[in-house]
Scaffold this motif. Sequence first.
Motif, PDB file in Angstrom:
ATOM      1  N   ASP A 128      42.580  44.864  47.997  1.00 19.29           N
ATOM      2  CA  ASP A 128      42.049  46.095  47.398  1.00 19.29           C
ATOM      3  C   ASP A 128      40.721  46.483  48.029  1.00 19.29           C
ATOM      4  O   ASP A 128      40.448  47.658  48.277  1.00 19.29           O
ATOM      5  N   SER A 129      39.870  45.502  48.279  1.00 20.47           N
ATOM      6  CA  SER A 129      38.577  45.734  48.917  1.00 20.47           C
ATOM      7  C   SER A 129      38.095  44.413  49.484  1.00 20.47           C
ATOM      8  O   SER A 129      38.626  43.348  49.145  1.00 20.47           O
ATOM      9  N   TYR A 130      37.089  44.472  50.325  1.00 19.49           N
ATOM     10  CA  TYR A 130      36.527  43.246  50.885  1.00 19.49           C
ATOM     11  C   TYR A 130      35.884  42.406  49.787  1.00 19.49           C
ATOM     12  O   TYR A 130      36.027  41.184  49.767  1.00 19.49           O
ATOM     13  N   ALA A 131      35.167  43.046  48.887  1.00 18.59           N
ATOM     14  CA  ALA A 131      34.447  42.318  47.841  1.00 18.59           C
ATOM     15  C   ALA A 131      35.372  41.788  46.758  1.00 18.59           C
ATOM     16  O   ALA A 131      35.139  40.709  46.210  1.00 18.59           O
ATOM     17  N   HIS A 132      36.425  42.522  46.443  1.00 15.94           N
ATOM     18  CA  HIS A 132      37.344  42.139  45.369  1.00 15.94           C
ATOM     19  C   HIS A 132      38.778  42.300  45.874  1.00 15.94           C
ATOM     20  O   HIS A 132      39.424  43.330  45.620  1.00 15.94           O
ATOM     21  N   PRO A 133      39.285  41.286  46.581  1.00 17.60           N
ATOM     22  CA  PRO A 133      40.616  41.414  47.190  1.00 17.60           C
ATOM     23  C   PRO A 133      41.739  41.663  46.184  1.00 17.60           C
ATOM     24  O   PRO A 133      42.658  42.429  46.458  1.00 17.60           O
ATOM     25  N   GLY A 134      41.677  40.986  44.996  1.00 16.17           N
ATOM     26  CA  GLY A 134      42.784  41.094  44.061  1.00 16.17           C
ATOM     27  C   GLY A 134      44.006  40.383  44.636  1.00 16.17           C
ATOM     28  O   GLY A 134      44.016  39.908  45.767  1.00 16.17           O
ATOM     29  N   GLY A 135      45.050  40.280  43.882  1.00 17.11           N
ATOM     30  CA  GLY A 135      46.289  39.697  44.383  1.00 17.11           C
ATOM     31  C   GLY A 135      46.172  38.226  44.747  1.00 17.11           C
ATOM     32  O   GLY A 135      45.336  37.494  44.219  1.00 17.11           O
TER      33      GLY A 135
END
Length: 326
Positions: A128-135
């Motif tokens: 989802d993002s570098y800071a908060h990948p998720g998944g």
Amino acid sequence: MKRRQLPGALAGSVLWLGRQARAQPASVFRVAWVSLDRADSSSPVLAAFRAGLAELGYTEGRNLAIDAWWGEGSAARLEQLRGPILAARPDVIVAQGGIALAPMLHASVDRPVLFSMSGDPVAARIVDSYAHPGGRATGITLFAAELTGKRMAMLKEVLPGMRSIAVIANPGHPGAPRELQSSREAAVRLGLALSHFPTSSVAELDAALNKIARARPDAVLVFADGFALGQAERIAAFSLRERIPVAAGWALFAQRGNLLAYGPEFTDVYRRLASYADRIHKGARAGDLPVEQPTRFELVFNLRTARALGITVPRSLLLQADAVIE
């Protein structure tokens, strides 16, 4: 020296507990290493990953087991290996490169996945993002669009009279538009005319090289990805035949005959990836661990190629080099 004596019953209990502790196998951290490469027990990146785990207290045969799965150059084979990999029930899957990562992102995969990839994982919709990948996936990306300008500036220093440059890039590579934009901005700053040649197959690459040979730019810049690396020798042969120097992003390009390479230091990336594996083993969720970008870079010159091209690399650049191929 007097020894403290324990009551008989307690001493027996302690002895029994000690034997039981020795009889219990240590908790083994099981890692599946997945690579498109051909089977190679001496793989430098796998060795770097092992070294990183050793620094964190892991020893194979005691509390660590690494099962290496090799694609032998075939993406289709990696797809076929997904079932056996999952059947082995690893604690974490480590994918070496985007092609190895793709099959591990299938819905059937229920294991955390660590990756090192050349592209932008956000653009590829892997996180989802570098800071908060998720998944379930996280790791380290080799993507660094801002380095394209540095490579072009180095070429300009090697070739003070350079006025034009050709860029070879895979349009399907995640983040390629950002790299191309960065290159165009750098070309304007350096006073260079830039021509772009999109290539995603051997046929397209051959056609691009033929066009470049006719256009006669002063140098070529290759955007690094798995496809381009697989064609590094072909590009180097073109460079020598047409006497057009080539720069790229990974040391392997220079090692395979191209003039210079400047980009992330691979062994450092995989050594750092070991810390991700350790944190997951200790309970962290992959999706909560930020994706990292390169922090250490290496500059490599191939002086054999320079001599063949009649180029003298300035001493100031050679002093900056991490490796020089004589």
